[in-house]
Enzyme design. Structure first.
Site, PDB file in Angstrom:
ATOM      1  N   ALA A  42       0.852  -1.193   0.000  1.00 45.26           N
ATOM      2  CA  ALA A  42       0.000   0.000   0.000  1.00 45.26           C
ATOM      3  C   ALA A  42       0.885   1.240   0.000  1.00 45.26           C
ATOM      4  O   ALA A  42       0.722   2.146   0.826  1.00 45.26           O
ATOM      5  CB  ALA A  42      -0.955  -0.010   1.189  1.00 45.26           C
ATOM      6  N   HIS A  91       2.893   4.661  -0.468  1.00 42.51           N
ATOM      7  CA  HIS A  91       2.505   6.058  -0.626  1.00 42.51           C
ATOM      8  C   HIS A  91       3.776   6.905  -0.684  1.00 42.51           C
ATOM      9  O   HIS A  91       4.901   6.362  -0.719  1.00 42.51           O
ATOM     10  CB  HIS A  91       1.584   6.502   0.511  1.00 42.51           C
ATOM     11  CG  HIS A  91       2.106   6.186   1.884  1.00 42.51           C
ATOM     12  ND1 HIS A  91       3.199   6.813   2.440  1.00 42.51           N
ATOM     13  CD2 HIS A  91       1.682   5.288   2.813  1.00 42.51           C
ATOM     14  CE1 HIS A  91       3.424   6.338   3.636  1.00 42.51           C
ATOM     15  NE2 HIS A  91       2.525   5.408   3.903  1.00 42.51           N
ATOM     16  N   GLY A 135       5.334   8.556   1.473  1.00 44.75           N
ATOM     17  CA  GLY A 135       6.275   8.309   2.554  1.00 44.75           C
ATOM     18  C   GLY A 135       7.210   7.159   2.225  1.00 44.75           C
ATOM     19  O   GLY A 135       8.427   7.250   2.415  1.00 44.75           O
ATOM     20  N   HIS A 136       6.641   6.057   1.729  1.00 43.81           N
ATOM     21  CA  HIS A 136       7.484   4.930   1.303  1.00 43.81           C
ATOM     22  C   HIS A 136       8.433   5.354   0.186  1.00 43.81           C
ATOM     23  O   HIS A 136       9.602   4.962   0.164  1.00 43.81           O
ATOM     24  CB  HIS A 136       6.614   3.774   0.798  1.00 43.81           C
ATOM     25  CG  HIS A 136       5.754   3.139   1.840  1.00 43.81           C
ATOM     26  ND1 HIS A 136       4.381   3.237   1.826  1.00 43.81           N
ATOM     27  CD2 HIS A 136       6.059   2.404   2.936  1.00 43.81           C
ATOM     28  CE1 HIS A 136       3.882   2.570   2.856  1.00 43.81           C
ATOM     29  NE2 HIS A 136       4.877   2.068   3.550  1.00 43.81           N
ATOM     30  N   GLN A 146       2.219  -9.001  13.333  1.00 43.64           N
ATOM     31  CA  GLN A 146       2.171  -7.621  13.833  1.00 43.64           C
ATOM     32  C   GLN A 146       0.757  -7.193  14.204  1.00 43.64           C
ATOM     33  O   GLN A 146       0.565  -6.110  14.745  1.00 43.64           O
ATOM     34  CB  GLN A 146       2.711  -6.653  12.778  1.00 43.64           C
ATOM     35  CG  GLN A 146       4.182  -6.836  12.490  1.00 43.64           C
ATOM     36  CD  GLN A 146       4.679  -5.897  11.407  1.00 43.64           C
ATOM     37  OE1 GLN A 146       5.521  -6.256  10.603  1.00 43.64           O
ATOM     38  NE2 GLN A 146       4.171  -4.674  11.381  1.00 43.64           N
ATOM     39  N   ASP A 202       7.166   5.626  12.701  1.00 38.30           N
ATOM     40  CA  ASP A 202       7.152   4.483  13.607  1.00 38.30           C
ATOM     41  C   ASP A 202       8.406   4.540  14.479  1.00 38.30           C
ATOM     42  O   ASP A 202       9.270   3.660  14.408  1.00 38.30           O
ATOM     43  CB  ASP A 202       7.085   3.181  12.820  1.00 38.30           C
ATOM     44  CG  ASP A 202       5.804   3.079  12.016  1.00 38.30           C
ATOM     45  OD1 ASP A 202       4.725   3.079  12.619  1.00 38.30           O
ATOM     46  OD2 ASP A 202       5.882   3.036  10.771  1.00 38.30           O
ATOM     47  N   SER A 262       0.331   7.614   5.907  1.00 41.09           N
ATOM     48  CA  SER A 262       0.211   6.238   6.387  1.00 41.09           C
ATOM     49  C   SER A 262      -0.680   5.464   5.437  1.00 41.09           C
ATOM     50  O   SER A 262      -1.601   6.030   4.829  1.00 41.09           O
ATOM     51  CB  SER A 262      -0.401   6.219   7.795  1.00 41.09           C
ATOM     52  OG  SER A 262      -0.772   4.905   8.182  1.00 41.09           O
ATOM     53  N   ARG A 294      -2.827   3.505   6.344  1.00 37.86           N
ATOM     54  CA  ARG A 294      -4.157   3.497   6.965  1.00 37.86           C
ATOM     55  C   ARG A 294      -4.938   4.783   6.689  1.00 37.86           C
ATOM     56  O   ARG A 294      -6.131   4.837   6.978  1.00 37.86           O
ATOM     57  CB  ARG A 294      -4.032   3.254   8.473  1.00 37.86           C
ATOM     58  CG  ARG A 294      -3.626   1.821   8.812  1.00 37.86           C
ATOM     59  CD  ARG A 294      -3.697   1.551  10.310  1.00 37.86           C
ATOM     60  NE  ARG A 294      -3.569   0.134  10.600  1.00 37.86           N
ATOM     61  CZ  ARG A 294      -2.416  -0.489  10.883  1.00 37.86           C
ATOM     62  NH1 ARG A 294      -1.299   0.212  10.904  1.00 37.86           N
ATOM     63  NH2 ARG A 294      -2.383  -1.784  11.129  1.00 37.86           N
TER      64      ARG A 294
END
Length: 541
Positions: A34, A36, A38-39, A63, A183, A218, A220
């Site tokens: 997933a 985005h 940030g990745h 997790q 994180d 995120s 999420r």
């Protein structure tokens, strides 16, 4: 770009690449897909710093708690593949749960007691999840690191994180592994894991990528409506209020957390799970921030759980100046330190000190193993007080003058190229930077030594200009007859070697300000850097 779903295929590929190039630099970006922005920022950093970039995509069931969103977690491998291809990824590793755990589960016997390794521990995994193996070793982080922040409401989560990361590091054996600072608890635990298991990998924490509202990116966030995203941005505003309080001198947890909670309370849709202030490395709760503090929050909006954090540093600023040979870094850095009233960190002197040690102990310069043994059993003392001048000791002996000898000068480049020497001195330099208040120059100061420096400068000039300057330096020396054309070839070759070397190559940090010095005087360059310092640092305090 290659996509592998099996461990055997991944290993085969990596082994073939390693056999073709010694000391291959590999960057690993572990993800649950997933992807985005940030990745992608992690991938871009890995792409800049490594020859090969591996992105793992694996939704790790260990997790997730029994009431969490494992089944609903967003999965779109085809979209992730396209994003990785556009970002220049070399390999995607997307194994199944059976591949990661069923085939390679370790038979740890029937013992229920953890086997201790330093502060970490391993023990058999006995929980249930899809394709549960008969026995699976579980990595258990220190309780003190999992009993705070997200660990309170997510029992077992960080054991699952530690296990999958350990397996990925073992499989890929990367030079560096990249994680998002969002994180922060995960980053701290993984860094401790690497220390405790003596893994030869650098854990790189990258800045949090944010949406325009400040909301931390995120996977999420896909669960949120546009209205909810706007409401959730209060978390970042609350952190900023905490930082503002810290900046004003109110540095107790009681005051900072009260400010954060009051800001979040203004948005009724947000249910705050926690707001805590802890040490960024040990995660031990703080009552007051003395050197650095991690201000972290977690909250729910609807059924979606979000986390965010910032790091507050109670230190003087660091100015990192990088650039190619002949760009005037040493002269400029010394004078910038004087003007700003900061200490000049002479990294070159450190390399000279180690070179002196190698030579005076008659350690064979060709024996990298002996040099590694020597430097890692030594200690360096560096006086950073600008009022008293540079004093450098190694193993208690003052070598301030001895390191300037012609013999040391002739061998320092050779010693500096030894990986163990660079690793040792980077650690020493970081130790000098703990309290800040320094200006340092080199070729990897802003990218490797002080990646969180408050101001980064990339000082450069054209090959022709640097050659002209060098020619002026040589006109009265032994190489007075050297031609400008020869110097241009020499400097261009040096640039190529510095930018392509395997250990800490020369490159501009993504957040560095580049200053092209062609046509500028030393005074003009210094004024520009001092102006940036006042604009970016002094005015923000």
């Amino acid at each position: 770009m290659r996509l592998f779903t099996t461990i055997a295929a991944l290993r085969c590929y990596l082994n073939s690449q390693k056999s073709a190039a010694s000391h291959l630099q590999i960057g690993l970006v572990p993800t649950m897909g997933a992807l985005h922005s940030g990745h992608l920022s992690l991938i871009q950093r890995a792409r800049q710093e490594n020859a090969i970039v591996v992105v793992s995509i694996f939704v790790n069931p260990l997790q997730f708690g029994p009431k969490e969103d494992f089944q609903d977690y967003p999965r779109n491998l085809e979209q992730d593949r396209l994003l990785c291809e556009q970002a220049g990824v070399d390999v995607i590793f997307a194994p199944s749960e059976l591949e990661m755990f069923g085939k390679s589960g370790i038979d740890a016997g029937n013992s229920e007691s953890p086997v201790l390794y330093g502060r970490m521990a391993i023990r058999p995994y006995t929980g249930e999840w899809p394709f549960a193996p008969t026995s699976l070793t579980q990595v258990v982080p220190p309780v003190a690191m999992t009993s705070v922040l997200c660990g309170k409401s997510r029992p077992g989560h960080f054991q699952g994180v530690a296990l999958i990361v350990t397996k990925l590091l073992s499989l890929v054996q990367p030079t560096r592994a990249y994680f998002g600072q969002k994180d922060a608890q995960q980053v701290a635990i993984i860094r401790q894991l690497v220390v405790d298991f003596n893994m030869p990998v650098e854990i790189v924490a990258c800045p949090i990528a944010r949406e325009a509202s400040g909301l931390a990116m995120s996977s999420r966030n896909q669960y949120l409506t546009q209205e909810q995203k706007q409401q959730a941005s209060v978390l970042y505003r609350a952190l900023q209020q905490g930082l503002k309080s810290f900046g004003s001198g109110r540095r107790t947890a009681e005051v900072i957390l009260a400010v954060v909670k009051a800001e979040v309370a203004q948005e009724s849709a947000i249910k705050l799970e926690y707001a805590e202030l802890v040490d960024p490395n040990s995660l031990i709760p703080l009552s007051v921030v003395k050197t650095a503090g991690l201000l972290a929050v977690a909250a729910k909006i609807g059924s979606t759980r979000l986390i965010d954090n910032i790091i507050m540093r109670n230190r003087l600023p660091i100015v990192a100046i990088d650039g190619p040979a002949g760009s005037g870094k040493s002269t400029v850095t010394r004078k910038v330190a004087q003007v700003l009233g900061l200490s000049y960190l002479d990294t070159g002197a450190m390399y000279r000190a180690v070179t002196w040690l190698v030579m005076t102990t008659n350690t064979p310069i060709s024996d990298e193993f002996a040099i590694a043994e020597l430097v890692n059993s030594s200690y360096l003392e560096y006086n950073l007080d600008p009022a008293s001048g540079l004093t450098l000791k190694i193993n208690g002996e003052d070598v301030t003058e001895a390191i300037r000898s012609l013999e040391v000068t002739a061998r320092v480049s050779e010693i500096a190229a030894v990986p163990a020497v660079r690793e040792f001195l980077v650690e020493q330099q970081r130790r000098c930077g703990k309290i800040g208040g320094i200006v340092a120059e080199g070729r990897d100061i802003g990218t490797n030594v002080f990646p969180d420096a408050e101001l980064k400068i990339f000082l450069t000039a054209s090959v022709k200009e640097r050659s002209r300057r060098r020619l002026l330096e040589l006109k009265d020396g032994d190489r007075a007859n050297t031609s400008l054309e020869q110097l241009e070839r020499d400097i261009a070759l040096r640039d190529e070697k510095d930018s392509t070397r395997e250990v800490s190559p020369l490159r501009k940090a993504a957040d560095a300000v580049e200053i092209e010095t062609d046509g500028l005087t030393i005074t003009e360059v210094i004024d520009r850097i001092v102006g940036l310092y006042k604009q970016r640092i002094v005015n923000s305090y």
